[in-house]
Design a protein around this motif. Sequence first.
Motif, mmCIF file in Angstrom:
data_model
loop_
_atom_site.group_PDB
_atom_site.id
_atom_site.type_symbol
_atom_site.label_atom_id
_atom_site.label_comp_id
_atom_site.label_asym_id
_atom_site.label_seq_id
_atom_site.Cartn_x
_atom_site.Cartn_y
_atom_site.Cartn_z
ATOM 1 N N TRP A 9 0.829 -1.225 0.000
ATOM 2 C CA TRP A 9 0.000 0.000 0.000
ATOM 3 C C TRP A 9 0.850 1.256 0.000
ATOM 4 O O TRP A 9 0.450 2.275 -0.563
ATOM 5 N N THR A 44 -2.225 -5.041 -3.223
ATOM 6 C CA THR A 44 -2.699 -4.575 -1.918
ATOM 7 C C THR A 44 -3.948 -5.350 -1.507
ATOM 8 O O THR A 44 -4.072 -5.775 -0.351
ATOM 9 N N ILE A 45 -4.859 -5.561 -2.461
ATOM 10 C CA ILE A 45 -6.094 -6.290 -2.152
ATOM 11 C C ILE A 45 -5.759 -7.746 -1.791
ATOM 12 O O ILE A 45 -6.258 -8.277 -0.798
ATOM 13 N N LEU A 51 -4.294 -11.393 4.791
ATOM 14 C CA LEU A 51 -4.277 -11.031 6.218
ATOM 15 C C LEU A 51 -5.609 -11.407 6.868
ATOM 16 O O LEU A 51 -5.652 -11.995 7.944
ATOM 17 N N LEU A 52 -6.698 -11.072 6.157
ATOM 18 C CA LEU A 52 -8.040 -11.406 6.662
ATOM 19 C C LEU A 52 -8.174 -12.912 6.869
ATOM 20 O O LEU A 52 -8.708 -13.380 7.868
ATOM 21 N N ILE A 55 -6.767 -14.504 10.017
ATOM 22 C CA ILE A 55 -7.350 -14.147 11.321
ATOM 23 C C ILE A 55 -8.450 -15.139 11.681
ATOM 24 O O ILE A 55 -9.336 -15.408 10.863
ATOM 25 N N TYR A 62 -12.597 -5.383 11.394
ATOM 26 C CA TYR A 62 -11.858 -5.881 10.238
ATOM 27 C C TYR A 62 -12.637 -5.636 8.949
ATOM 28 O O TYR A 62 -12.062 -5.329 7.916
ATOM 29 N N GLY A 69 -10.134 0.241 3.029
ATOM 30 C CA GLY A 69 -9.034 -0.010 2.079
ATOM 31 C C GLY A 69 -9.541 -0.020 0.642
ATOM 32 O O GLY A 69 -8.943 0.609 -0.239
ATOM 33 N N LEU A 72 -10.552 3.473 -0.413
ATOM 34 C CA LEU A 72 -9.396 4.311 -0.746
ATOM 35 C C LEU A 72 -8.929 4.042 -2.178
ATOM 36 O O LEU A 72 -8.645 4.979 -2.938
ATOM 37 N N ILE A 73 -8.895 2.758 -2.552
ATOM 38 C CA ILE A 73 -8.486 2.408 -3.915
ATOM 39 C C ILE A 73 -9.488 3.003 -4.919
ATOM 40 O O ILE A 73 -9.106 3.587 -5.932
ATOM 41 N N MET A 76 -8.889 6.697 -5.267
ATOM 42 C CA MET A 76 -7.714 7.009 -6.091
ATOM 43 C C MET A 76 -8.089 6.985 -7.576
ATOM 44 O O MET A 76 -7.705 7.864 -8.346
ATOM 45 N N LEU A 108 -3.792 0.430 11.983
ATOM 46 C CA LEU A 108 -2.807 0.545 13.054
ATOM 47 C C LEU A 108 -3.390 0.276 14.432
ATOM 48 O O LEU A 108 -2.642 0.046 15.380
ATOM 49 N N LEU A 112 -2.801 -6.971 14.450
ATOM 50 C CA LEU A 112 -1.668 -7.525 13.688
ATOM 51 C C LEU A 112 -0.624 -6.451 13.395
ATOM 52 O O LEU A 112 -0.940 -5.273 13.327
ATOM 53 N N PHE A 114 2.040 -3.614 13.378
ATOM 54 C CA PHE A 114 2.234 -2.493 14.308
ATOM 55 C C PHE A 114 0.911 -2.151 14.958
ATOM 56 O O PHE A 114 -0.117 -2.123 14.293
HETATM 57 C C1 HEM Z 1 -4.409 1.450 -0.123
HETATM 58 C C2 HEM Z 1 -5.238 0.885 0.714
HETATM 59 C C3 HEM Z 1 -4.860 0.386 2.087
HETATM 60 C C4 HEM Z 1 -4.157 0.989 3.101
HETATM 61 C C5 HEM Z 1 -3.556 2.401 3.147
HETATM 62 C C6 HEM Z 1 -4.078 0.029 4.200
HETATM 63 C C7 HEM Z 1 -3.440 0.264 5.425
HETATM 64 C C8 HEM Z 1 -3.216 -0.693 6.386
HETATM 65 C C9 HEM Z 1 -2.446 -0.512 7.595
HETATM 66 C C10 HEM Z 1 -1.754 0.782 8.027
HETATM 67 C C11 HEM Z 1 -2.462 -1.687 8.273
HETATM 68 C C12 HEM Z 1 -1.789 -1.984 9.604
HETATM 69 C C13 HEM Z 1 -0.492 -2.731 9.400
HETATM 70 C C14 HEM Z 1 0.151 -3.063 10.717
HETATM 71 O O1 HEM Z 1 -0.465 -2.940 11.788
HETATM 72 O O2 HEM Z 1 1.318 -3.464 10.708
HETATM 73 C C15 HEM Z 1 -3.266 -2.625 7.527
HETATM 74 C C16 HEM Z 1 -3.586 -3.896 7.923
HETATM 75 C C17 HEM Z 1 -4.575 -4.664 7.357
HETATM 76 N N1 HEM Z 1 -5.204 -4.415 6.145
HETATM 77 FE FE1 HEM Z 1 -4.930 -2.801 4.973
HETATM 78 N N2 HEM Z 1 -4.730 -1.116 3.832
HETATM 79 C C18 HEM Z 1 -5.227 -0.933 2.552
HETATM 80 C C19 HEM Z 1 -5.965 -1.848 1.815
HETATM 81 C C20 HEM Z 1 -6.511 -3.014 2.335
HETATM 82 C C21 HEM Z 1 -7.422 -3.889 1.652
HETATM 83 C C22 HEM Z 1 -7.937 -3.638 0.225
HETATM 84 C C23 HEM Z 1 -7.719 -4.915 2.514
HETATM 85 C C24 HEM Z 1 -8.631 -6.095 2.333
HETATM 86 C C25 HEM Z 1 -8.940 -6.632 1.202
HETATM 87 C C26 HEM Z 1 -6.978 -4.710 3.737
HETATM 88 C C27 HEM Z 1 -6.986 -5.544 4.854
HETATM 89 C C28 HEM Z 1 -6.152 -5.418 5.946
HETATM 90 C C29 HEM Z 1 -6.124 -6.342 7.082
HETATM 91 C C30 HEM Z 1 -7.011 -7.557 7.277
HETATM 92 C C31 HEM Z 1 -5.135 -5.862 7.969
HETATM 93 C C32 HEM Z 1 -4.722 -6.457 9.322
HETATM 94 C C33 HEM Z 1 -5.290 -5.616 10.445
HETATM 95 C C34 HEM Z 1 -4.530 -5.803 11.740
HETATM 96 O O3 HEM Z 1 -3.549 -5.055 11.973
HETATM 97 O O4 HEM Z 1 -4.923 -6.654 12.547
HETATM 98 N N3 HEM Z 1 -6.250 -3.540 3.585
HETATM 99 N N4 HEM Z 1 -3.699 -2.000 6.368
#
Ligand code: HEM
Length: 117
Positions: A9, A44-45, A51-52, A55, A62, A69, A72-73, A76, A108, A112, A114
Amino acid sequence: MTHAHITSWLITIVLFFVAVSLLRSGSSKAKIVQMVLRLFYILTIITGLLLLHSIASISILYIVKTIAGLWLIGAMEMVLISMKKEKSAKAAWIQWIIAFALALFLGLSLPLGFDVF
Ligand code: HEM
């Protein structure tokens, strides 16, 4: 997998701003950057979905994080399409900011990787 997601991302966001500035300057390279950007949307997806999948019990947060997420895409793409059509991109930028803040904050604060908030 969190590191793959973060790398993916972060590159997406950087490429998005590169595409915006190239479009602003009317450069023909914007098209290539946009193609690479779309590849990173997919990465990213995929990393987000993995990640999902990792869990055991998914809470509503979640689901909201996933929607933010994806939103946001979407935002953009809306910004870039509005710029290309030379229409106002204001509404798309507002959505971008809200979705970015939500995705960052929820990502954040969820456990999971940070855990800042
Ligand atoms: C550009 C778009 C996105 C941004 C800026 C973003 C940002 C983040 C950030 C900052 C984290 C935390 C990482 C960490 O704690 O180390 C994260 C975790 C995660 N993201 Fe995204 N994400 C994006 C898109 C997506 C999409 C499209 C999905 C699902 C299809 C998704 C699913 C997840 C999941 C399941 C986690 C784990 C949450 C956790 O920390 O327990 N993200 N993402």
